[in-house]
Design a protein around this motif. Sequence first.
Motif, PDB file in Angstrom:
ATOM      1  N   THR A   1      17.354  26.900  39.566  1.00  0.00           N
ATOM      2  CA  THR A   1      17.587  27.717  38.379  1.00  0.00           C
ATOM      3  C   THR A   1      18.438  28.910  38.760  1.00  0.00           C
ATOM      4  OG1 THR A   1      15.422  27.119  37.560  1.00  0.00           O
ATOM      5  CG2 THR A   1      16.481  28.994  36.526  1.00  0.00           C
ATOM      6  N   LEU A   2      19.484  29.131  37.993  1.00  0.00           N
ATOM      7  CA  LEU A   2      20.327  30.281  38.252  1.00  0.00           C
ATOM      8  C   LEU A   2      19.778  31.446  37.445  1.00  0.00           C
ATOM      9  CD1 LEU A   2      22.971  30.942  39.790  1.00  0.00           C
ATOM     10  CD2 LEU A   2      24.106  30.735  37.623  1.00  0.00           C
ATOM     11  N   GLU A   3      19.196  32.422  38.125  1.00  0.00           N
ATOM     12  CA  GLU A   3      18.599  33.547  37.413  1.00  0.00           C
ATOM     13  C   GLU A   3      19.624  34.662  37.293  1.00  0.00           C
ATOM     14  OE1 GLU A   3      14.947  34.663  39.248  1.00  0.00           O
ATOM     15  OE2 GLU A   3      14.056  32.689  38.941  1.00  0.00           O
ATOM     16  N   VAL A   4      20.065  34.880  36.069  1.00  0.00           N
ATOM     17  CA  VAL A   4      21.056  35.920  35.823  1.00  0.00           C
ATOM     18  C   VAL A   4      20.319  37.184  35.436  1.00  0.00           C
ATOM     19  CG1 VAL A   4      23.003  36.593  34.411  1.00  0.00           C
ATOM     20  CG2 VAL A   4      22.739  34.225  35.074  1.00  0.00           C
ATOM     21  N   SER A   5      20.473  38.230  36.250  1.00  0.00           N
ATOM     22  CA  SER A   5      19.659  39.414  36.009  1.00  0.00           C
ATOM     23  C   SER A   5      20.472  40.618  35.569  1.00  0.00           C
ATOM     24  CB  SER A   5      18.873  39.779  37.260  1.00  0.00           C
ATOM     25  OG  SER A   5      19.770  40.174  38.259  1.00  0.00           O
ATOM     26  N   ASN A   6      21.762  40.555  35.730  1.00  0.00           N
ATOM     27  CA  ASN A   6      22.557  41.719  35.331  1.00  0.00           C
ATOM     28  C   ASN A   6      23.981  41.275  35.022  1.00  0.00           C
ATOM     29  OD1 ASN A   6      23.211  44.354  34.794  1.00  0.00           O
ATOM     30  ND2 ASN A   6      22.324  45.135  36.690  1.00  0.00           N
ATOM     31  N   SER A   7      24.719  42.142  34.395  1.00  0.00           N
ATOM     32  CA  SER A   7      26.109  41.824  34.091  1.00  0.00           C
ATOM     33  C   SER A   7      26.869  43.128  33.937  1.00  0.00           C
ATOM     34  CB  SER A   7      26.209  41.027  32.796  1.00  0.00           C
ATOM     35  OG  SER A   7      25.923  41.863  31.704  1.00  0.00           O
ATOM     36  N   PHE A   8      28.177  43.061  34.111  1.00  0.00           N
ATOM     37  CA  PHE A   8      28.975  44.235  33.754  1.00  0.00           C
ATOM     38  C   PHE A   8      30.302  43.777  33.167  1.00  0.00           C
ATOM     39  CE2 PHE A   8      29.798  43.551  38.278  1.00  0.00           C
ATOM     40  CZ  PHE A   8      31.171  43.594  38.349  1.00  0.00           C
ATOM     41  N   PRO A   9      30.807  44.563  32.231  1.00  0.00           N
ATOM     42  CA  PRO A   9      32.059  44.173  31.579  1.00  0.00           C
ATOM     43  C   PRO A   9      33.252  44.429  32.492  1.00  0.00           C
ATOM     44  CG  PRO A   9      31.262  46.238  30.678  1.00  0.00           C
ATOM     45  CD  PRO A   9      30.233  45.777  31.658  1.00  0.00           C
ATOM     46  N   MET A  10      34.296  43.660  32.281  1.00  0.00           N
ATOM     47  CA  MET A  10      35.528  43.874  33.034  1.00  0.00           C
ATOM     48  C   MET A  10      36.535  44.551  32.114  1.00  0.00           C
ATOM     49  SD  MET A  10      35.173  42.652  36.054  1.00  0.00           S
ATOM     50  CE  MET A  10      36.733  42.188  36.759  1.00  0.00           C
ATOM     51  N   PRO A  11      37.341  45.457  32.670  1.00  0.00           N
ATOM     52  CA  PRO A  11      38.360  46.091  31.829  1.00  0.00           C
ATOM     53  C   PRO A  11      39.408  45.072  31.411  1.00  0.00           C
ATOM     54  CG  PRO A  11      38.637  46.725  34.123  1.00  0.00           C
ATOM     55  CD  PRO A  11      37.392  45.925  34.048  1.00  0.00           C
TER      56      PRO A  11
ATOM     57  N   PRO B   1      49.050  41.985  30.358  1.00  0.00           N
ATOM     58  CA  PRO B   1      49.847  41.074  31.187  1.00  0.00           C
ATOM     59  C   PRO B   1      51.104  41.722  31.759  1.00  0.00           C
ATOM     60  CG  PRO B   1      50.063  40.548  28.853  1.00  0.00           C
ATOM     61  CD  PRO B   1      49.040  41.624  28.945  1.00  0.00           C
ATOM     62  N   ASP B   2      51.426  42.973  31.338  1.00  0.00           N
ATOM     63  CA  ASP B   2      52.680  43.588  31.786  1.00  0.00           C
ATOM     64  C   ASP B   2      52.689  43.868  33.295  1.00  0.00           C
ATOM     65  OD1 ASP B   2      52.739  43.687  29.041  1.00  0.00           O
ATOM     66  OD2 ASP B   2      52.184  45.819  28.989  1.00  0.00           O
ATOM     67  N   ASP B   3      51.832  44.841  33.675  1.00  0.00           N
ATOM     68  CA  ASP B   3      51.855  45.223  35.098  1.00  0.00           C
ATOM     69  C   ASP B   3      50.803  44.394  35.850  1.00  0.00           C
ATOM     70  OD1 ASP B   3      50.229  48.417  34.385  1.00  0.00           O
ATOM     71  OD2 ASP B   3      49.944  46.394  33.611  1.00  0.00           O
ATOM     72  N   ASP B   4      51.152  43.178  36.100  1.00  0.00           N
ATOM     73  CA  ASP B   4      50.177  42.228  36.622  1.00  0.00           C
ATOM     74  C   ASP B   4      49.661  42.604  38.003  1.00  0.00           C
ATOM     75  OD1 ASP B   4      49.085  40.324  35.139  1.00  0.00           O
ATOM     76  OD2 ASP B   4      50.729  38.885  35.341  1.00  0.00           O
ATOM     77  N   ASP B   5      50.588  42.878  38.887  1.00  0.00           N
ATOM     78  CA  ASP B   5      50.209  43.075  40.282  1.00  0.00           C
ATOM     79  C   ASP B   5      49.304  44.280  40.435  1.00  0.00           C
ATOM     80  OD1 ASP B   5      50.359  42.157  42.906  1.00  0.00           O
ATOM     81  OD2 ASP B   5      51.761  43.785  43.415  1.00  0.00           O
ATOM     82  N   LYS B   6      49.723  45.358  39.780  1.00  0.00           N
ATOM     83  CA  LYS B   6      48.995  46.614  39.920  1.00  0.00           C
ATOM     84  C   LYS B   6      47.602  46.495  39.290  1.00  0.00           C
ATOM     85  CE  LYS B   6      49.799  51.448  39.091  1.00  0.00           C
ATOM     86  NZ  LYS B   6      50.404  52.290  38.088  1.00  0.00           N
ATOM     87  N   SER B   7      47.579  45.920  38.080  1.00  0.00           N
ATOM     88  CA  SER B   7      46.303  45.852  37.373  1.00  0.00           C
ATOM     89  C   SER B   7      45.348  44.887  38.092  1.00  0.00           C
ATOM     90  CB  SER B   7      46.516  45.404  35.937  1.00  0.00           C
ATOM     91  OG  SER B   7      46.870  44.046  35.900  1.00  0.00           O
ATOM     92  N   ALA B   8      45.899  43.834  38.675  1.00  0.00           N
ATOM     93  CA  ALA B   8      45.040  42.892  39.393  1.00  0.00           C
ATOM     94  C   ALA B   8      44.350  43.592  40.557  1.00  0.00           C
ATOM     95  CB  ALA B   8      45.878  41.724  39.904  1.00  0.00           C
ATOM     96  N   LYS B   9      45.130  44.446  41.230  1.00  0.00           N
ATOM     97  CA  LYS B   9      44.547  45.191  42.342  1.00  0.00           C
ATOM     98  C   LYS B   9      43.473  46.154  41.838  1.00  0.00           C
ATOM     99  CE  LYS B   9      47.939  45.463  45.808  1.00  0.00           C
ATOM    100  NZ  LYS B   9      49.174  46.183  46.117  1.00  0.00           N
ATOM    101  N   GLY B  10      43.799  46.800  40.734  1.00  0.00           N
ATOM    102  CA  GLY B  10      42.852  47.746  40.147  1.00  0.00           C
ATOM    103  C   GLY B  10      41.559  47.064  39.773  1.00  0.00           C
ATOM    104  N   ILE B  11      41.660  45.852  39.248  1.00  0.00           N
ATOM    105  CA  ILE B  11      40.468  45.123  38.838  1.00  0.00           C
ATOM    106  C   ILE B  11      39.630  44.731  40.042  1.00  0.00           C
ATOM    107  CG2 ILE B  11      39.742  42.881  37.921  1.00  0.00           C
ATOM    108  CD1 ILE B  11      41.773  43.323  35.705  1.00  0.00           C
ATOM    109  N   THR B  12      40.307  44.316  41.104  1.00  0.00           N
ATOM    110  CA  THR B  12      39.562  43.985  42.321  1.00  0.00           C
ATOM    111  C   THR B  12      38.818  45.191  42.836  1.00  0.00           C
ATOM    112  OG1 THR B  12      41.625  42.864  42.821  1.00  0.00           O
ATOM    113  CG2 THR B  12      39.837  42.572  44.383  1.00  0.00           C
ATOM    114  N   ARG B  13      39.506  46.352  42.793  1.00  0.00           N
ATOM    115  CA  ARG B  13      38.867  47.566  43.276  1.00  0.00           C
ATOM    116  C   ARG B  13      37.670  47.923  42.382  1.00  0.00           C
ATOM    117  NH1 ARG B  13      42.725  51.895  43.219  1.00  0.00           N
ATOM    118  NH2 ARG B  13      44.094  50.145  43.347  1.00  0.00           N
ATOM    119  N   TYR B  14      37.901  47.794  41.072  1.00  0.00           N
ATOM    120  CA  TYR B  14      36.839  48.093  40.112  1.00  0.00           C
ATOM    121  C   TYR B  14      35.609  47.239  40.391  1.00  0.00           C
ATOM    122  CZ  TYR B  14      34.419  47.701  35.626  1.00  0.00           C
ATOM    123  OH  TYR B  14      33.470  47.647  34.648  1.00  0.00           O
ATOM    124  N   GLN B  15      35.871  45.951  40.607  1.00  0.00           N
ATOM    125  CA  GLN B  15      34.778  45.001  40.819  1.00  0.00           C
ATOM    126  C   GLN B  15      34.000  45.346  42.090  1.00  0.00           C
ATOM    127  OE1 GLN B  15      36.184  41.001  40.336  1.00  0.00           O
ATOM    128  NE2 GLN B  15      34.605  40.237  41.690  1.00  0.00           N
TER     129      GLN B  15
END
Lengths: 319, 379
Positions: free
Chosen positions: B85-95, B99-113
């Motif tokens: 059983t996969l017990e999901v206990s928490n979650s968080f939204p992603m910003p 699609p414009d500044d792909d490279d930069k935002s992708a990095k930002g998202i990784t950092r955020y995560q």
Amino acid sequence: MPLAAESSAVYIQNTAPGFISTPGRAPTSVTVHPVALFSILDHYLRRTESQERVIGTLLGKRSDNGEVEVRSSFAVLHSETEEQVAVDMDYLKTMYDLHHKVNPKEVIVGWYSTGSNLNTYSALIHNFYSQEAAPHQVVHLAVNTGIVEGEKAGVKAYVGSPVGVYPKPENCVFAPIPCELRFHDAERSGLDLLTTTSVALNSTTPHPVTDLEVLEQSLKSVAEMLDRVLSYVQSVLAGEVKGDAAVGRYLMDRLGASTEDLEKGGFNSSLQVRNHEARMISSVAHLYSLQDTLMVSYLASLVRSQAEVSARLALVTST
Amino acid sequence: MAAATSMAAALAASLPAPSSAPAPAAPTYEAIPASMSKVIDLEGEIPLNSVQLDGLVVSKIIKHSRDAQGSTTHGLVLGIDLDGTLEVSNSFPMPNHSPDDDDKSAKGITRYQASMLRSLKDVQADDSIVGFYQAMTLGSFFNQTLIETQAIHQEKLRHGGVVIVHDMSQTARGNASFRAFRLTRAFLDALKRNNFSATSLIDHRLTFSSILEELPVKIRTNALLSSFLGTLTEPSAPSVAGGHPSAASSSAALPPSFSTLNLGTASVARNLEHIIEAVDAYKTEEGNLAYLHRQIAREKQKADAYVNKRKEENAARVAQGLAPLPEENVNRLFKIPPEPSRLESMLLLGRIDAYSKALAETSSTGLVKMYAAKTNSGV
């Protein structure tokens, strides 16, 4: 919807002239979104053994009329000992920045703690949060998780105001303000799901359920309520129970509208005819919308089968 | 005043203490050597057969979906797998990333995560990603990004991770809906080869209904939440006596609701519009496919004609006693376009199916409600 048992406390408006320079108005009431509440409970559940209470930050919106809307919350690390209290500021800043990225509209509106004891440390933490959210005032939510025997679970909201001739951070009066649970109507069903889960065996329910099952549940509970009212009314009529005038008025208010027509129809024949006509019209309208619904249902299954056939044909054509 | 400043000083001095203090638990997070990971990870071998959602996750997803209406809502779910059983206990939204500044935002998202996970770990919350969630309307959630994200997850995460979809329109109608899916093996295989030609579909027996497999979902509330909800729903002391009927609001924080009994069929029109849109899109896509097919056929015909002509010529030359011309590479002369991918059309069919399923469900409950209303009015 009040969140705690009514208290005899009078809600004092804390307007301290010359003390706090607040733009806008001081918070007069607090509304809490269920998510914030559930996060607090989850945080409390995950506390370490040494922690007596947990604290965290409340995020939300302030409106002009002094109402503070708490929309979400996050846990903050802190430690309390006999001598001192410490809040991890870096952690708070990081978390706030992260939340701000997703939801730029939500700002720090206050802080929460579990348990309902307000002490010097509470005053210190409150002072700290006031500095964070300056120039606005912050609110404090005291969440009683209801695990101490004899205390009821509930939420109380406070605003702090300085006290004494010289204001000191550790001296503070926590004045209670009204606190309510509020959420959007569209989110109601999520809460219903959780409440049905909470009373179910093992606190788990299988999912997903179809709309029809939910409808069946609702209809059943309505029928049950009607039965209960009916048996009560009958026992009153039979003289077994003394009727409660207030309940009678409620029933009259609820059901009066629909019985009114019937009485009129019984007493007045011309009205009866008109009543009959109205019923005819309503039944015709009913017939039309019934046809519409059936047509929609037919259309839906037609489209589905077409889609299925099309998908299968794609596998066959090119062999 | 002196006392105040000293207190404040003590407060200030003690603030950075927890962060600067060396955490004694840190060394225990040593990476398990790859050779040993299989031995230690017992849970990894038990296949997943259900997903359990915590009450907190349910409310978090619903709130996020409502707040971010319009744009695509997605976030990550955290939890642990235990005994199938996969017990999901928490979650968080992603910003939302543009699609414009792909490279930069992708990095930002990784950092955020990464930052978010670290912070959650600090307060003893689960910090292992087990999948992601996505909001949808009217039962339709098939799209390329969802499938691509899930494909990436399925490679990286233990058990492949799950995608949890939340139907906002159904929730608004009074039936909170959460479903868990993952990609089927056949689809994943086809996706890896990046081949969605007709033959590949036949080989993998793929239709829209076999892209994803559904996992049963359970909703769970922990004891604390259950008791708290119990307090909320329980009506407080009846203060009816003397109360005016118009003020007849229940005194419980969470009075029972009967929103499911509303006769409103407002969503039907929108649902029908969605179906029409999807069917139109499908028709365009089919047109494209047919055009490409014709082009392929034409090119193939040309190539065949060329080959045949060359063969005839060669036969004639052999008959005349001349050396045959070399057989040239036909593929180089004629560019036969690759067979078009049928993924998009398959997804569109899936969308049509989902919309009409939602429609069928609405109309079936509508029928029941109408008969109920009819009995009521016909007293």
